[in-house]
Design a protein around this motif. Sequence first.
Motif, PDB file in Angstrom:
ATOM      1  N   LEU A  94       0.831  -1.212   0.000  1.00 22.87           N
ATOM      2  CA  LEU A  94       0.000   0.000   0.000  1.00 22.87           C
ATOM      3  C   LEU A  94       0.863   1.259   0.000  1.00 22.87           C
ATOM      4  O   LEU A  94       0.552   2.233  -0.688  1.00 22.87           O
ATOM      5  CB  LEU A  94      -0.956  -0.014   1.194  1.00 22.87           C
ATOM      6  CG  LEU A  94      -2.100  -1.030   1.095  1.00 22.87           C
ATOM      7  CD1 LEU A  94      -2.799  -1.176   2.439  1.00 22.87           C
ATOM      8  CD2 LEU A  94      -3.085  -0.644   0.008  1.00 22.87           C
ATOM      9  N   ASP A  95       1.961   1.236   0.743  1.00 24.54           N
ATOM     10  CA  ASP A  95       2.875   2.390   0.766  1.00 24.54           C
ATOM     11  C   ASP A  95       3.509   2.624  -0.604  1.00 24.54           C
ATOM     12  O   ASP A  95       3.651   3.761  -1.046  1.00 24.54           O
ATOM     13  CB  ASP A  95       3.973   2.201   1.821  1.00 24.54           C
ATOM     14  CG  ASP A  95       3.458   2.304   3.244  1.00 24.54           C
ATOM     15  OD1 ASP A  95       2.313   2.779   3.440  1.00 24.54           O
ATOM     16  OD2 ASP A  95       4.198   1.903   4.168  1.00 24.54           O
TER      17      ASP A  95
ATOM     18  N   ARG B  88       3.116   5.998  -2.948  1.00 20.36           N
ATOM     19  CA  ARG B  88       4.227   6.814  -3.456  1.00 20.36           C
ATOM     20  C   ARG B  88       4.017   7.238  -4.909  1.00 20.36           C
ATOM     21  O   ARG B  88       4.559   8.247  -5.344  1.00 20.36           O
ATOM     22  CB  ARG B  88       5.561   6.072  -3.304  1.00 20.36           C
ATOM     23  CG  ARG B  88       6.062   6.050  -1.878  1.00 20.36           C
ATOM     24  CD  ARG B  88       7.519   5.618  -1.787  1.00 20.36           C
ATOM     25  NE  ARG B  88       7.782   4.293  -2.329  1.00 20.36           N
ATOM     26  CZ  ARG B  88       7.659   3.151  -1.655  1.00 20.36           C
ATOM     27  NH1 ARG B  88       7.275   3.175  -0.384  1.00 20.36           N
ATOM     28  NH2 ARG B  88       7.933   1.995  -2.227  1.00 20.36           N
ATOM     29  N   VAL B  89       3.234   6.481  -5.658  1.00 17.74           N
ATOM     30  CA  VAL B  89       2.953   6.862  -7.046  1.00 17.74           C
ATOM     31  C   VAL B  89       1.549   7.437  -7.203  1.00 17.74           C
ATOM     32  O   VAL B  89       1.029   7.543  -8.305  1.00 17.74           O
ATOM     33  CB  VAL B  89       3.205   5.691  -8.037  1.00 17.74           C
ATOM     34  CG1 VAL B  89       4.677   5.346  -8.086  1.00 17.74           C
ATOM     35  CG2 VAL B  89       2.345   4.490  -7.712  1.00 17.74           C
ATOM     36  N   GLY B  90       0.934   7.824  -6.062  1.00 22.51           N
ATOM     37  CA  GLY B  90      -0.317   8.570  -6.115  1.00 22.51           C
ATOM     38  C   GLY B  90      -1.592   7.807  -5.844  1.00 22.51           C
ATOM     39  O   GLY B  90      -2.672   8.393  -5.817  1.00 22.51           O
TER      40      GLY B  90
ATOM     41  N   CYS C 146     -12.831   4.621  -0.182  1.00 25.01           N
ATOM     42  CA  CYS C 146     -12.638   5.512  -1.321  1.00 25.01           C
ATOM     43  C   CYS C 146     -11.233   5.232  -1.847  1.00 25.01           C
ATOM     44  O   CYS C 146     -10.316   4.962  -1.077  1.00 25.01           O
ATOM     45  CB  CYS C 146     -12.714   6.980  -0.894  1.00 25.01           C
ATOM     46  SG  CYS C 146     -14.355   7.507  -0.380  1.00 25.01           S
ATOM     47  N   VAL C 147     -11.074   5.289  -3.169  1.00 25.74           N
ATOM     48  CA  VAL C 147      -9.761   5.106  -3.788  1.00 25.74           C
ATOM     49  C   VAL C 147      -9.485   6.342  -4.632  1.00 25.74           C
ATOM     50  O   VAL C 147     -10.352   6.812  -5.370  1.00 25.74           O
ATOM     51  CB  VAL C 147      -9.712   3.828  -4.659  1.00 25.74           C
ATOM     52  CG1 VAL C 147      -8.374   3.720  -5.394  1.00 25.74           C
ATOM     53  CG2 VAL C 147      -9.938   2.588  -3.808  1.00 25.74           C
ATOM     54  N   TYR C 148      -8.258   6.858  -4.494  1.00 26.55           N
ATOM     55  CA  TYR C 148      -7.852   8.070  -5.201  1.00 26.55           C
ATOM     56  C   TYR C 148      -6.592   7.826  -6.010  1.00 26.55           C
ATOM     57  O   TYR C 148      -5.715   7.071  -5.593  1.00 26.55           O
ATOM     58  CB  TYR C 148      -7.556   9.203  -4.207  1.00 26.55           C
ATOM     59  CG  TYR C 148      -8.756   9.650  -3.422  1.00 26.55           C
ATOM     60  CD1 TYR C 148      -9.556  10.685  -3.883  1.00 26.55           C
ATOM     61  CD2 TYR C 148      -9.077   9.047  -2.225  1.00 26.55           C
ATOM     62  CE1 TYR C 148     -10.664  11.102  -3.157  1.00 26.55           C
ATOM     63  CE2 TYR C 148     -10.185   9.456  -1.498  1.00 26.55           C
ATOM     64  CZ  TYR C 148     -10.971  10.488  -1.970  1.00 26.55           C
ATOM     65  OH  TYR C 148     -12.065  10.889  -1.249  1.00 26.55           O
ATOM     66  N   LEU C 149      -6.514   8.505  -7.128  1.00 29.99           N
ATOM     67  CA  LEU C 149      -5.275   8.618  -7.882  1.00 29.99           C
ATOM     68  C   LEU C 149      -4.960  10.099  -7.859  1.00 29.99           C
ATOM     69  O   LEU C 149      -5.646  10.895  -8.499  1.00 29.99           O
ATOM     70  CB  LEU C 149      -5.426   8.119  -9.321  1.00 29.99           C
ATOM     71  CG  LEU C 149      -4.188   8.298 -10.213  1.00 29.99           C
ATOM     72  CD1 LEU C 149      -2.952   7.653  -9.581  1.00 29.99           C
ATOM     73  CD2 LEU C 149      -4.452   7.719 -11.594  1.00 29.99           C
ATOM     74  N   GLY C 150      -3.977  10.459  -7.046  1.00 26.68           N
ATOM     75  CA  GLY C 150      -3.722  11.873  -6.790  1.00 26.68           C
ATOM     76  C   GLY C 150      -4.930  12.455  -6.059  1.00 26.68           C
ATOM     77  O   GLY C 150      -5.340  11.941  -5.027  1.00 26.68           O
ATOM     78  N   THR C 151      -5.527  13.497  -6.630  1.00 21.54           N
ATOM     79  CA  THR C 151      -6.707  14.107  -6.002  1.00 21.54           C
ATOM     80  C   THR C 151      -8.009  13.633  -6.650  1.00 21.54           C
ATOM     81  O   THR C 151      -9.082  14.022  -6.232  1.00 21.54           O
ATOM     82  CB  THR C 151      -6.638  15.646  -6.110  1.00 21.54           C
ATOM     83  OG1 THR C 151      -6.544  16.014  -7.483  1.00 21.54           O
ATOM     84  CG2 THR C 151      -5.448  16.189  -5.329  1.00 21.54           C
TER      85      THR C 151
END
Length: 113
Positions: A40-41, A45-47, A87-92
Amino acid sequence: MSEEVLTEVLTNLWRAQRKIDSPGEDPARRAAARHLRAALDALARVGWTVQDHDGARFDPGQALEVIAYEPKPDVEVETVLETVRPCVYLGTRRLQIGQVIVARPEKTGRRRV
């Protein structure tokens, strides 16, 4: 790899971590939890991030899907009792809306006069 597939992978990693993080002193369980956290970390690190809402004050304006409300005598305001899907995010950018169970104050049954 598609965003949909990565969202599913993150959701399942999150579910596995919640199960493994439950109380227990088994060394294999601790090692598995460590590997899950590392995965998960690395994704974070890649958003890619996962957010659960357990214990958070619930506001009906939040972008969450409430799948159930449960009356609870020990809560004063609506509170997320359990996150069923994070919730899952890619960046914002949100890629997955969370699903939650919300505790709401139990009505006492008293009437105002």
